[in-house]
Design an enzyme around this catalytic site. Structure first.
Site, short mmCIF file in Angstrom:
data_model
loop_
_atom_site.label_atom_id
_atom_site.label_comp_id
_atom_site.label_asym_id
_atom_site.label_seq_id
_atom_site.Cartn_x
_atom_site.Cartn_y
_atom_site.Cartn_z
N GLY A 155 -1.65 6.27 -2.76
CA GLY A 155 -2.77 6.10 -3.69
C GLY A 155 -3.83 5.19 -3.08
N HIS A 156 -3.39 4.08 -2.47
CA HIS A 156 -4.34 3.18 -1.81
C HIS A 156 -4.98 3.87 -0.59
CE1 HIS A 156 -1.45 0.13 -3.57
NE2 HIS A 156 -2.61 -0.31 -4.03
N LYS B 164 -5.37 5.75 -11.98
CA LYS B 164 -4.07 5.53 -12.65
C LYS B 164 -4.20 4.32 -13.58
CE LYS B 164 -0.44 3.63 -10.70
NZ LYS B 164 -0.04 2.49 -11.60
N VAL C 39 -2.93 9.66 -7.18
CA VAL C 39 -2.13 10.40 -6.19
C VAL C 39 -0.69 10.39 -6.70
CG1 VAL C 39 -1.34 10.48 -3.78
CG2 VAL C 39 -3.68 9.75 -4.32
N LEU D 168 0.83 -1.21 0.00
CA LEU D 168 0.00 0.00 0.00
C LEU D 168 0.86 1.26 0.00
CD1 LEU D 168 -3.00 -0.78 2.41
CD2 LEU D 168 -2.61 -1.48 0.04
N HIS D 169 0.38 2.28 -0.73
CA HIS D 169 1.03 3.59 -0.78
C HIS D 169 -0.07 4.63 -0.68
CE1 HIS D 169 -0.40 3.59 -4.89
NE2 HIS D 169 0.26 2.47 -5.12
N GLN E 290 -8.20 -0.53 -16.41
CA GLN E 290 -8.78 -1.46 -15.45
C GLN E 290 -10.15 -0.95 -14.95
OE1 GLN E 290 -6.66 -3.83 -12.25
NE2 GLN E 290 -7.29 -2.10 -11.01
O1 PAF Z 1 -5.36 -2.81 -9.08
C1 PAF Z 1 -4.97 -3.80 -8.44
O2 PAF Z 1 -4.23 -3.68 -7.46
C2 PAF Z 1 -5.44 -5.18 -8.87
O3 PAF Z 1 -5.53 -5.27 -10.25
C3 PAF Z 1 -6.75 -5.62 -8.20
C4 PAF Z 1 -7.91 -4.74 -8.63
C5 PAF Z 1 -6.60 -5.56 -6.69
C6 PAF Z 1 -7.08 -7.05 -8.60
O4 PAF Z 1 -6.10 -7.94 -8.19
#
Ligand code: PAF
Length: 290
Positions: free
Chosen positions: A38-39, A153, A180, A35-36, A157
């Site tokens: 952005g998360h 980012k 971020v 985690l950074h 996806q």
């Molecule tokens: O964006 C991500 O970190 C991954 O693609 C996700 C959505 C957690 C699926 O593994």
């Protein structure tokens, strides 16, 4: 924050939360850990919008195209748990590989068409997105959230997951959260820690390319080829050649020739041994963000 390892533990916790607070919104922030900020921003947004926040932490082998990339992916559950808790998560769902893909697992959830076949799909192979949609479907079924949060980012996806939800009538709202950046403009990514001191300044080439595209657009340039050329030049000036740099429609990812509506500029490049991506939007964003 409670850490949950099995689907039974997770379902019991989420069911109890729903029973206590039937109108309470359940938010999911799916992550692969490392985690950074952005998360952290995704979790904070989830905290603001939802009564109950689940952060999932699962490094999904099915979406890695190279075994070396999977092996090099940074893992530090203790640090992830600390950050998730501080940002306001109620539950950390950290299942084992066997929990997500038990012996004999034989299902794949796959989109077809340009959303998974172009850009990241063309360069990493569509199997990357098949891995993402399979695990995201599993996480959605395990957690059964009302809302799920993804970072802009990974623009492609976000489109792929939104299409998955639409096509399968999943009762989940997808929230896209702004990128971020580090103080110098580099988009936060779990991969940034793998950049060597020598390569770190070069990583700014992606942002430099996008800023050059923004500047050309602001100066009135509407020909996508010309914008593309100045963006690529800005990158090569910093010693980085893009794997791809493309101007595309922000919903369909179809190539754009004239920028007359909102246009997504997406870029990917290898810096040292690290693959980075970034993007920006020229003109009005169809999500109404600006
Ligand atoms: O964006 C991500 O970190 C991954 O693609 C996700 C959505 C957690 C699926 O593994």
């Amino acid at each position: 924050m409670r850490t949950l390892r099995t689907v039974t533990e997770l379902r019991t916790a989420v069911r109890a939360a729903r029973r206590q607070d039937p109108a309470g919104v359940i938010g999911l922030v799916p992550t692969m850990g490392a985690l950074h900020d952005g998360h952290v921003q995704l979790i904070r947004e989830a905290r603001l919008a939802c009564e109950h926040v689940v952060v999932s932490l699962f490094v999904n082998p099915a979406q890695f195209d190279a075994a070396s990339d999977l092996a090099a992916y940074p893992r530090d559950e203790q640090s992830d748990a600390g950050q998730a808790s501080e940002a306001g998560a109620d539950f950390l769902f950290a299942p084992s590989l066997e929990t997500v893909y038990p012996d004999g697992f034989a299902t794949s959830v796959q989109l077809s068409g340009p959303l998974v076949e172009t850009l990241e799909g063309a360069h990493r192979g569509a199997a990357h997105f098949h891995g993402v949609t399979t695990v995201v479907t599993k996480l959605f079924n395990m957690v059964q959230p009302d809302v799920a949060f993804f970072g802009r980012k990974d623009a492609q996806q976000v489109l792929v997951v939104s299409k998955l939800v639409e096509d399968l009538d999943l009762p989940i709202r997808i929230e896209a959260v702004d990128t971020v950046r580090e103080p110098d403009g580099l988009a936060r990514s779990s991969r940034n820690v793998r950049l060597s001191a020598d390569d770190r300044p070069k990583a700014l080439a992606l942002r430099a390319g996008l800023l050059a595209a923004e500047a050309a657009f602001a100066a009135g340039e509407r020909d996508a080829q010309n914008v593309h050329a100045v963006a690529v030049q800005a990158m090569t000036d910093l010693g980085v050649a893009p794997e791809y740099l493309a101007l595309v429609h922000p919903r369909t990812l179809a190539p754009v020739t004239t920028i007359d509506g909102g246009t997504l500029v997406v870029v990917a490049a290898h810096v040292g041994g690290v693959r980075l991506i970034d993007n920006t939007t020229l003109g009005p964003d169809p999500s109404g963000r600006r």
